[in-house]
Enzyme design. Structure first.
Site, PDB file in Angstrom:
ATOM      1  CB  THR A  38      26.921  -6.092   8.247  1.00  0.00           C
ATOM      2  OG1 THR A  38      27.698  -6.001   9.438  1.00  0.00           O
ATOM      3  CG2 THR A  38      26.713  -7.538   7.884  1.00  0.00           C
ATOM      4  CG  LEU A  54      30.953 -10.757  16.573  1.00  0.00           C
ATOM      5  CD1 LEU A  54      32.271 -10.638  17.316  1.00  0.00           C
ATOM      6  CD2 LEU A  54      29.948 -11.532  17.405  1.00  0.00           C
ATOM      7  CG  PHE A  59      35.211  -4.040  15.708  1.00  0.00           C
ATOM      8  CD1 PHE A  59      34.139  -3.818  16.554  1.00  0.00           C
ATOM      9  CD2 PHE A  59      35.645  -5.344  15.515  1.00  0.00           C
ATOM     10  CE1 PHE A  59      33.520  -4.873  17.229  1.00  0.00           C
ATOM     11  CE2 PHE A  59      35.037  -6.402  16.175  1.00  0.00           C
ATOM     12  CZ  PHE A  59      33.975  -6.161  17.037  1.00  0.00           C
TER      13      PHE A  59
HETATM   14  C1  COA Z   1      31.519   4.764   9.507  1.00  0.00           C
HETATM   15  C2  COA Z   1      32.523   5.893   9.646  1.00  0.00           C
HETATM   16  C3  COA Z   1      33.903   5.318   9.864  1.00  0.00           C
HETATM   17  C4  COA Z   1      32.509   6.688   8.327  1.00  0.00           C
HETATM   18  O1  COA Z   1      33.386   7.777   8.433  1.00  0.00           O
HETATM   19  P1  COA Z   1      32.984   9.250   7.927  1.00  0.00           P
HETATM   20  O2  COA Z   1      33.986  10.189   8.458  1.00  0.00           O
HETATM   21  O3  COA Z   1      31.557   9.459   8.254  1.00  0.00           O
HETATM   22  O4  COA Z   1      33.084   9.156   6.322  1.00  0.00           O
HETATM   23  P2  COA Z   1      34.335   9.496   5.387  1.00  0.00           P
HETATM   24  O5  COA Z   1      34.290  10.918   4.962  1.00  0.00           O
HETATM   25  O6  COA Z   1      35.609   9.077   6.013  1.00  0.00           O
HETATM   26  O7  COA Z   1      34.056   8.528   4.140  1.00  0.00           O
HETATM   27  C5  COA Z   1      32.864   8.587   3.427  1.00  0.00           C
HETATM   28  C6  COA Z   1      32.771   7.354   2.555  1.00  0.00           C
HETATM   29  O8  COA Z   1      32.706   6.172   3.384  1.00  0.00           O
HETATM   30  C7  COA Z   1      31.509   5.440   3.080  1.00  0.00           C
HETATM   31  N1  COA Z   1      30.998   4.831   4.306  1.00  0.00           N
HETATM   32  C8  COA Z   1      30.366   5.432   5.327  1.00  0.00           C
HETATM   33  N2  COA Z   1      30.037   4.522   6.267  1.00  0.00           N
HETATM   34  C9  COA Z   1      30.484   3.343   5.811  1.00  0.00           C
HETATM   35  C10 COA Z   1      30.433   2.024   6.330  1.00  0.00           C
HETATM   36  N3  COA Z   1      29.858   1.751   7.502  1.00  0.00           N
HETATM   37  N4  COA Z   1      30.992   1.028   5.624  1.00  0.00           N
HETATM   38  C11 COA Z   1      31.577   1.274   4.431  1.00  0.00           C
HETATM   39  N5  COA Z   1      31.641   2.512   3.871  1.00  0.00           N
HETATM   40  C12 COA Z   1      31.096   3.522   4.567  1.00  0.00           C
HETATM   41  C13 COA Z   1      30.568   6.493   2.534  1.00  0.00           C
HETATM   42  O9  COA Z   1      29.548   5.914   1.749  1.00  0.00           O
HETATM   43  C14 COA Z   1      31.520   7.356   1.726  1.00  0.00           C
HETATM   44  O10 COA Z   1      31.860   6.762   0.491  1.00  0.00           O
HETATM   45  P3  COA Z   1      31.105   7.192  -0.899  1.00  0.00           P
HETATM   46  O11 COA Z   1      31.592   8.562  -1.259  1.00  0.00           O
HETATM   47  O12 COA Z   1      31.478   6.143  -1.893  1.00  0.00           O
HETATM   48  O13 COA Z   1      29.638   7.206  -0.583  1.00  0.00           O
HETATM   49  C15 COA Z   1      32.170   6.861  10.806  1.00  0.00           C
HETATM   50  O14 COA Z   1      30.947   7.479  10.534  1.00  0.00           O
HETATM   51  C16 COA Z   1      32.083   6.158  12.149  1.00  0.00           C
HETATM   52  O15 COA Z   1      33.099   5.918  12.782  1.00  0.00           O
HETATM   53  N6  COA Z   1      30.829   5.879  12.623  1.00  0.00           N
HETATM   54  C17 COA Z   1      30.589   5.222  13.879  1.00  0.00           C
HETATM   55  C18 COA Z   1      30.911   3.763  13.832  1.00  0.00           C
HETATM   56  C19 COA Z   1      30.214   3.034  12.721  1.00  0.00           C
HETATM   57  O16 COA Z   1      29.050   3.244  12.453  1.00  0.00           O
HETATM   58  N7  COA Z   1      30.951   2.160  12.047  1.00  0.00           N
HETATM   59  C20 COA Z   1      30.476   1.438  10.903  1.00  0.00           C
HETATM   60  C21 COA Z   1      30.012   0.106  11.297  1.00  0.00           C
HETATM   61  S1  COA Z   1      29.341  -0.706   9.890  1.00  0.00           S
END
Ligand code: COA
Length: 454
Positions: A201, A454, A166
């Site tokens: 994941t 999940l 989450f």
């Molecule tokens: C996933 C999420 C939190 C990433 O936030 P963001 O604002 O896009 O990215 P940020 O600028 O904060 O951070 C970027 C870094 O996080 C990493 N990152 C992005 N998605 C990630 C994930 N799902 N898990 C772990 N790391 C992740 C990126 O690779 C990057 O790191 P790097 O420079 O080493 O490559 C955001 O896109 C989101 O809320 N998405 C919708 C929900 C979702 O998909 N959640 C993930 C479920 S696995």
């Protein structure tokens, strides 16, 4: 759970296999461009593993800072009390509105109180591990990450871990490097409790997946899926043909099949433990954990099939022996602005076990494979019928476990989404994910991923 799941559900289209094979290569950045992940104890791409085990030298909880990481000026850390109805609602409002990427989304996840009580409160859960970020001025929750404890076994070795899930940052705060701060903070809180490994994941490619599985989808109510724009009539077919193709019988077929009850826990757990020995990445359930995950949090309160989160079934033979067990959970979508449909029911295959191939020494022999394939096809076929009875419109599964034995036969079409499995601070040899190099179902090697997230 992952936004990629939604995307591929939305695109249940024909996919060119060659393009898919290239996709995961393209998604992968150079190691140096993983500005955050290259600083973390995770396996690098292509890194040779000589011996499986922790990456960092063992530390002690006392060596880990007692205070949270600094947070950007206008925001503050907030430990979310998920037992407080208002705070829990903040979490599902954040997730319901921000887990979906495209801004004119026609669907939203419909996370509920019941879902979170089930997902976030297994035995041993920690209040500290529901980490939020709020806007100081307004108290609005704008980011979240959670951890739950899990006893993992990687190729037979116990790895006390947490499962991270989450992770979500509000759409308006994306690309501001908040995700790394959340990940570091949850790591700190978990380390303070003397746990040093995590399973997580993601649809995105990060350094480095221990396994990759593919999503598969089995339409249940094809006409409704078409109505809401979830799927389309493929070229050369008609809508009635599609409806007929996915029609399911009204009743289950397996004799002795019934809903799992509290009295079945010992037998069903023993069966699951025995079955899961075949896999290389598994969760070891205690009795209390098994009861939580498969009987649900307040199941007595809900005999109404459609409002249940977890559905578990067992098969009892004539001698009263539990020979099979399967489960699936519900996480529906809200359908926005549709004249007729308000909700789309979505079922996810969870854990299952069967004694069908126990009598054989080699699970990959032709006889063992045929026996298990026949039994699983019957069982999971019944699961889709039960899902239909519980008002689910589509049934999702991965290529993990022994799933590739029944996916084709039960009309699970391959999705265009993949789920990568990662271990934090643990290096391990790759685990088969149930897909071949061209990403088609691998019915021969199947998968050695036993854990279901999940
Ligand atoms: C996933 C999420 C939190 C990433 O936030 P963001 O604002 O896009 O990215 P940020 O600028 O904060 O951070 C970027 C870094 O996080 C990493 N990152 C992005 N998605 C990630 C994930 N799902 N898990 C772990 N790391 C992740 C990126 O690779 C990057 O790191 P790097 O420079 O080493 O490559 C955001 O896109 C989101 O809320 N998405 C919708 C929900 C979702 O998909 N959640 C993930 C479920 S696995």
């Amino acid at each position: 759970m992952d936004q990629k799941k939604l995307e591929d559900l939305l695109k249940m289209l024909q996919v060119n296999q060659g393009d898919l094979a290239k996709l995961s290569e393209q998604q992968r950045k150079d190691m140096k461009d993983y500005k955050f992940w290259k600083t973390q104890p995770v396996q690098k791409f292509g890194q040779e593993v000589d011996k499986e085990g922790p990456i960092d030298a063992q530390k002690r909880p006392e060596d880990v800072p007692a205070d949270p990481l600094p947070m950007l000026g206008e925001f503050e850390w907030s430990t979310v009390d998920i037992e407080d109805a208002a705070q829990l609602e903040d979490v599902f409002v954040l997730l319901n509105e921000n887990y979906v990427e495209d801004k004119d989304a026609a669907f939203r996840f419909n996370y509920t109180r019941e879902f979170f009580h089930w997902a976030l409160k297994p035995p041993g859960w920690s209040r500290e591990w529901n980490v939020g970020v709020r806007v100081k001025a307004t108290g609005k929750l704008v980011a979240f990450i959670s951890a739950i404890p899990i006893d993992l076994a990687v190729r037979g070795k116990d790895v006390r871990s947490v499962e991270i899930n989450f992770l979500c940052v509000h759409k308006q705060l994306r690309s501001k490097r908040m995700a790394p701060v959340l990940i570091k903070e949850i790591t700190r809180r978990v380390n303070r409790q003397d746990i040093w490994h995590a399973l997580y994941t993601a649809g995105v490619v990060l350094p480095s997946p221990i396994s990759t599985c593919r999503y598969a989808h089995r339409p249940i109510n094809w006409a409704k899926l078409q109505d809401v724009g979830f799927t389309d009539v493929p070229a050369g077919k008609t809508a009635p043909e599609m409806v007929a193709m996915y029609a399911l019988p009204g009743k289950t077929k397996t004799s002795g099949l019934r809903r799992m009850a509290a009295g079945d826990v010992d037998a069903a757990l023993a069966l699951l433990v025995k079955y899961q020995r075949r896999f290389e990445l598994v969760q070891k359930f205690s009795k209390a954990e098994f009861a939580h995950w498969f009987l649900g949090e307040d199941e007595s309160a809900s005999d109404d099939d459609a409002s249940r989160v977890i559905h578990s079934y067992v098969v009892e033979d004539a001698d009263g022996k539990i020979t099979d067990f399967f489960s699936f959970y519900s996480l529906p979508f809200t359908v926005l602005e549709h004249a007729v449909h308000k909700e789309l029911g979505i079922g996810y295959l969870f854990y299952y076990a069967s004694d069908a191939d126990f009598a054989f020494d080699d699970r990959f022999s032709a006889e063992a494979t045929a026996a298990l394939k026949t039994r699983l096809t019957a069982l999971i076929g019944d699961a889709t019928i039960l899902a239909k009875q519980a008002k689910m419109d589509v049934f999702n599964a991965l290529t993990s476990q022994d799933n590739t034995l029944f996916l084709d036969a039960l009309k699970f079409g391959p999705g265009d989404g993949f789920l990568n499995f990662y271990l934090f601070n643990y290096k391990a040899f790759p685990v088969t994910g149930g897909i071949k190099d061209d990403k088609s179902y691998d019915t021969e090697r199947r998968s050695n991923v036993g854990v279901v997230m999940l």
